[in-house]
Structure formats: structure tokens, C-alpha cells
Design an enzyme around this catalytic site. Structure first.
Site, PDB file in Angstrom:
ATOM      1  N   THR A  42       0.863  -1.184   0.000  1.00 61.42           N
ATOM      2  CA  THR A  42       0.000   0.000   0.000  1.00 61.42           C
ATOM      3  C   THR A  42       0.901   1.236   0.000  1.00 61.42           C
ATOM      4  O   THR A  42       2.024   1.181   0.529  1.00 61.42           O
ATOM      5  CB  THR A  42      -0.942   0.022   1.227  1.00 61.42           C
ATOM      6  OG1 THR A  42      -0.148  -0.161   2.393  1.00 61.42           O
ATOM      7  CG2 THR A  42      -2.009  -1.048   1.145  1.00 61.42           C
ATOM      8  N   VAL A  44       1.007   4.524   1.322  1.00 62.62           N
ATOM      9  CA  VAL A  44       1.472   5.291   2.493  1.00 62.62           C
ATOM     10  C   VAL A  44       2.433   4.435   3.329  1.00 62.62           C
ATOM     11  O   VAL A  44       3.489   4.897   3.775  1.00 62.62           O
ATOM     12  CB  VAL A  44       0.275   5.783   3.341  1.00 62.62           C
ATOM     13  CG1 VAL A  44       0.763   6.507   4.585  1.00 62.62           C
ATOM     14  CG2 VAL A  44      -0.635   6.692   2.523  1.00 62.62           C
ATOM     15  N   CYS A  45       2.072   3.163   3.514  1.00 59.02           N
ATOM     16  CA  CYS A  45       2.919   2.245   4.296  1.00 59.02           C
ATOM     17  C   CYS A  45       4.294   2.108   3.650  1.00 59.02           C
ATOM     18  O   CYS A  45       5.319   2.029   4.336  1.00 59.02           O
ATOM     19  CB  CYS A  45       2.269   0.874   4.413  1.00 59.02           C
ATOM     20  SG  CYS A  45       0.631   0.919   5.159  1.00 59.02           S
ATOM     21  N   THR A  46       4.330   2.081   2.330  1.00 56.13           N
ATOM     22  CA  THR A  46       5.606   1.954   1.614  1.00 56.13           C
ATOM     23  C   THR A  46       6.517   3.132   1.964  1.00 56.13           C
ATOM     24  O   THR A  46       7.706   2.964   2.238  1.00 56.13           O
ATOM     25  CB  THR A  46       5.352   1.887   0.090  1.00 56.13           C
ATOM     26  OG1 THR A  46       4.542   0.730  -0.166  1.00 56.13           O
ATOM     27  CG2 THR A  46       6.637   1.790  -0.696  1.00 56.13           C
ATOM     28  N   LEU A  49       7.716   2.852   5.825  1.00 54.29           N
ATOM     29  CA  LEU A  49       8.801   1.900   6.099  1.00 54.29           C
ATOM     30  C   LEU A  49      10.093   2.340   5.428  1.00 54.29           C
ATOM     31  O   LEU A  49      11.186   2.138   5.966  1.00 54.29           O
ATOM     32  CB  LEU A  49       8.387   0.478   5.704  1.00 54.29           C
ATOM     33  CG  LEU A  49       7.689  -0.255   6.862  1.00 54.29           C
ATOM     34  CD1 LEU A  49       6.308   0.290   7.139  1.00 54.29           C
ATOM     35  CD2 LEU A  49       7.639  -1.747   6.641  1.00 54.29           C
TER      36      LEU A  49
END
Ligand code: BEZ
Length: 211
Positions: A42, A44-46, A49
């Protein structure tokens, strides 16, 4: 019941992209940041992290071990890490926990059913060397967190732990800090040789002690 400040952070064993871990063993005697994200692959998560990987040396400098978590399986985490590395120009080498049975997510109250029945929200816990919760924040899936703010809070927490000072609103590294109410002005003058500025009896500043 959800965790509150000062509560002991529950220990757990987990499968991660860095192998099987015991949380307390992994933290050792240092600080920890445990943060959940809704799902792999996804956008935003990318970026979150990726930013965490980019700040690796900043976390290390502060003696902080970082762990990410979602309820996706390990194979999916591993495939996604390649994408994060490619698109964010980083090397993700901190553990990403595969919490498929949601046992850790439930222990840390990372699933908020009115936001999503299935996915973890963006929870983040800072855990002290005493394994107690020092901070938690919860963001919605659509808002990426500010990891510079996380570092700023860690700096503040470590100043409090090491020097009994607090930090004012919007404090930044190098700016004056606040003498905590538990320390008398007389004691503060002895404790802080760089000086104490008394604005009000309850509002006293001193230069950052470790600068
Ligand atoms: C994201 O990481 O981009 C995301 C995940 C779940 C919902 C919305 C955005």
C-alpha cells in the site's frame, strides 16, 4: 483493555522478516519503537517503512531498536520489502512482524474495529529500557506518520530519563529545556551548571545539558 502510559509493554514471540524473535530479547536493555501499518503493498505504508529505513542511523545513535508489524504473512512482507527498497532507495533491514493470528495486534490494541475489522491502524509505541510504554500515537490509514517527530520525542524522553528535564512545546535539539517541577530552583542551580533562567517559580529553563 488498551495499554496506557507507564504500563509494561507485553512480551511476545513473532515471525519476522529478520527471523523469529522474542520481543524483550530483541530489545535487550535499550529503547524500542513498535509500529503497526494497515497492509503490505500500500502506498502510504511503503513511504513510512522507507523513511524508517532511511533514518536507521538516527535510531541506532539513540540506542533504539525498531520493529514494524502488520497482519500480512511473512512471504508477502518479504516480497514487499523489495518494492520498498526499490522505490524508496533504501535497504529495509529492521524486522517486519507477520502477525497473522493478530495476537500482538490485539495485545497492543492495534485493531480499531470501527476503522477496520481486519487491519491494524497506524499505532506506534515507544518503549523504554524498563519495558514500559513511554508514548503511543495512533494515526488513520490515510495519514503517514512523521518519523522526525518520533525521533524528537525519543530525544525528549532520553533527556528526561538522564537529566530530569522536560522539553517545551515545539522544542528542537539544542534549544533550552525545562527544569521539572520536582526539582527545586536551589537544587536546579547546583544540578545545571550552565545556568537556570527563572521566568516564574514554576517555569524555569536551562540549556540542554548534553550539548
Ligand atoms: C496506505 O498505506 O497507503 C493505505 C493503507 C490502507 C488504507 C489507505 C491507505
Amino acid at each position: 483493555m488498551s495499554l496506557r502510559l507507564g504500563d509494561v509493554a507485553p512480551n511476545f514471540q513473532a515471525k519476522t522478516t529478520a527471523g523469529d524473535i522474542d520481543f524483550y530479547e530483541y530489545l535487550g536493555g535499550g529503547w524500542g519503537v513498535l509500529f503497526s501499518h494497515p497492509a503490505d503493498y500500500t502506498p502510504v505504508c511503503t513511504t513510512e517503512l522507507g523513511k524508517t529505513a532511511l533514518l536507521k542511523s538516527e535510531f541506532e545513535k539513540r540506542g533504539v531498536k525498531v520493529l514494524a508489524l502488520s497482519v500480512d504473512p511473512l512471504d508477502k512482507h518479504k516480497g514487499w520489502v523489495n518494492d520498498i527498497n526499490e522505490t524508496q532507495n533504501v535497504t529495509v533491514d529492521f524486522p517486519i512482524i507477520a502477525d497473522e493470528d493478530k495476537s500482538i495486534a490485539n495485545a497492543y490494541d492495534m485493531i480499531h474495529p470501527n476503522a477496520s475489522e481486519t487491519f491494524t491502524v497506524r499505532s506506534l509505541f515507544i518503549i523504554g529500557p524498563d519495558k514500559k510504554v513511554k508514548l503511543f500515537i495512533t494515526y488513520p490509514a490515510s495519514t503517514g506518520r512523521n518519523f522526525y517527530e518520533v525521533l524528537r520525542v525519543i530525544d525528549s524522553l532520553q533527556l528526561t530519563a538522564n537529566y530530569s528535564v522536560a522539553t517545551p512545546a515545539d522544542w528542537k535539539e539544542g534549544e533550552d529545556v525545562i527544569v521539572v517541577p520536582a526539582v527545586s530552583t536551589e537544587a536546579a542551580i547546583e544540578k545545571f551548571p550552565k545556568g537556570v533562567k527563572v521566568v516564574k517559580p514554576y517555569l524555569r529553563y536551562t540549556p540542554q545539558p548534553n550539548k
